[in-house]
Enzyme design. Sequence first.
Site, short mmCIF file in Angstrom:
data_model
loop_
_atom_site.label_atom_id
_atom_site.label_comp_id
_atom_site.label_asym_id
_atom_site.label_seq_id
_atom_site.Cartn_x
_atom_site.Cartn_y
_atom_site.Cartn_z
N LYS A 154 -2.74 50.20 -61.42
CA LYS A 154 -1.90 49.95 -62.61
C LYS A 154 -2.06 51.09 -63.61
CE LYS A 154 -5.35 49.01 -65.73
NZ LYS A 154 -5.74 49.86 -66.81
N VAL A 193 -11.12 56.80 -58.81
CA VAL A 193 -12.21 55.89 -59.19
C VAL A 193 -12.66 56.15 -60.63
CG1 VAL A 193 -14.58 55.22 -58.60
CG2 VAL A 193 -12.97 55.78 -56.79
N ALA A 194 -13.02 55.07 -61.31
CA ALA A 194 -13.44 55.13 -62.73
C ALA A 194 -12.42 55.93 -63.53
CB ALA A 194 -14.83 55.73 -62.87
N ALA A 252 -7.66 50.52 -62.81
CA ALA A 252 -8.04 49.21 -62.28
C ALA A 252 -8.31 49.20 -60.77
CB ALA A 252 -6.99 48.15 -62.64
N GLY A 253 -8.85 50.31 -60.28
CA GLY A 253 -9.10 50.41 -58.83
C GLY A 253 -9.94 49.26 -58.28
N ASP A 291 -9.24 42.44 -65.83
CA ASP A 291 -7.97 42.94 -65.30
C ASP A 291 -7.57 42.24 -64.00
OD1 ASP A 291 -7.42 44.73 -67.30
OD2 ASP A 291 -8.17 46.50 -66.23
P1 ATP Z 1 -10.48 49.74 -65.10
O1 ATP Z 1 -9.15 50.39 -65.21
O2 ATP Z 1 -10.40 48.28 -64.71
O3 ATP Z 1 -11.38 50.02 -66.26
P2 ATP Z 1 -11.46 51.87 -63.57
O4 ATP Z 1 -10.30 52.45 -62.84
O5 ATP Z 1 -11.83 52.56 -64.84
O6 ATP Z 1 -11.19 50.36 -63.85
P3 ATP Z 1 -12.92 51.50 -61.12
O7 ATP Z 1 -12.20 52.49 -60.27
O8 ATP Z 1 -12.66 50.07 -60.88
O9 ATP Z 1 -12.72 51.85 -62.67
O10 ATP Z 1 -14.48 51.82 -60.93
C1 ATP Z 1 -15.46 51.70 -61.91
C2 ATP Z 1 -16.82 51.62 -61.21
O11 ATP Z 1 -16.89 50.36 -60.53
C3 ATP Z 1 -17.03 52.67 -60.14
O12 ATP Z 1 -17.76 53.75 -60.64
C4 ATP Z 1 -17.77 51.94 -59.03
O13 ATP Z 1 -19.15 52.20 -59.05
C5 ATP Z 1 -17.58 50.46 -59.31
N1 ATP Z 1 -16.77 49.74 -58.29
C6 ATP Z 1 -16.96 48.47 -57.94
N2 ATP Z 1 -16.05 48.07 -57.04
C7 ATP Z 1 -15.26 49.12 -56.79
C8 ATP Z 1 -14.13 49.33 -55.93
N3 ATP Z 1 -13.68 48.36 -55.13
N4 ATP Z 1 -13.53 50.52 -55.95
C9 ATP Z 1 -14.01 51.49 -56.77
N5 ATP Z 1 -15.08 51.37 -57.58
C10 ATP Z 1 -15.70 50.19 -57.60
#
Ligand code: ATP
Length: 287
Positions: free
Chosen positions: A11, A96-97, A101-102, A137
């Site tokens: 998203k 990632v991170a 919302a990965g 989320d």
């Molecule tokens: P949001 O947009 O919800 O804040 P994000 O995109 O910032 O999420 P994620 O990609 O969900 O962040 O990852 C944040 C941390 O969560 C990663 O550094 C990882 O260690 C952990 N994590 C837990 N589950 C997952 C997953 N299925 N995929 C990626 N990272 C994950």
Amino acid sequence: MDRIERKAYAKINLGLDVLRRRPDGYHEVKMIMQTVDIWDLLTFQKSGKKGVFLSVDQEGIPTGKENLICRAAGMIMGKYGISEGVEITLNKNIPVAAGMAGGSTDAAAVFHGFNELFGLSMTSLEMQQMGVELGADIPYCITGGTALSEGIGEKLTQLPPPPECSLVVVKPDISVSTKFVYENLHADQLKEHPDIDGMAEAIRTGSLTGITERMGNVLEMVTIKKYPVIARIKELMLDKGAENALMSGSGPSVFGVFKDKDRAEAAAEGIRKEKLAPQIFVTGFKR
Ligand code: ATP
């Protein structure tokens, strides 16, 4: 059925406002969520070996209890008394991170995947009520599409899809902790708030300009202060013809909205040459 596959879509936030910090530490938000056509692929395979076994095709992502996939699976198996084993593979494509919302969307895919694999007949509402206990989320990710998200993310109002356009999504080589960003936001001191209600109305009336002129994210001030490259990427997007550009979620991903694919492709090429970010996608809204 012993094996199924499920795509988990990322998203972006077309608008993100924080109204206040609640006494319990959660932040009350008002956001426009939009699914984009960037996805992870999850495969679920029933197994004779008891437990949940996760394998991921990318280093640096936890495969144990810290992964939201395992936590969602554990929650469902506990609630429904599932004792069979499940092997899950994750092909990671979503940055990632990144503010996309990965992890949450992968967890949402687990709810749908297990629902189908074990014939659980969970409704969307039931999945959302369980999901919010793991992450704010996740309720949105269960249904996806275009939505106004309020409360801590559990109060959702579905909106029609916005008009067709192209997106460039750029993820610089930094990881941002959502926790850090919210901890450093002083919600009570915010002087300006994006017009989220106006954006919802522009979506309802199908006005792309009405949407792009209201794009705003109050978390930018925290993340950009620490990582000025985000501001540089936004400037580049605008220079290269974006209608507007914004950081998604707590960052660092930045997306630009373009009227058509040719402009988006040309902008992506120009941004690639600047070597500011290793991950650049030309994509669109997922309807
Ligand atoms: P949001 O947009 O919800 O804040 P994000 O995109 O910032 O999420 P994620 O990609 O969900 O962040 O990852 C944040 C941390 O969560 C990663 O550094 C990882 O260690 C952990 N994590 C837990 N589950 C997952 C997953 N299925 N995929 C990626 N990272 C994950």
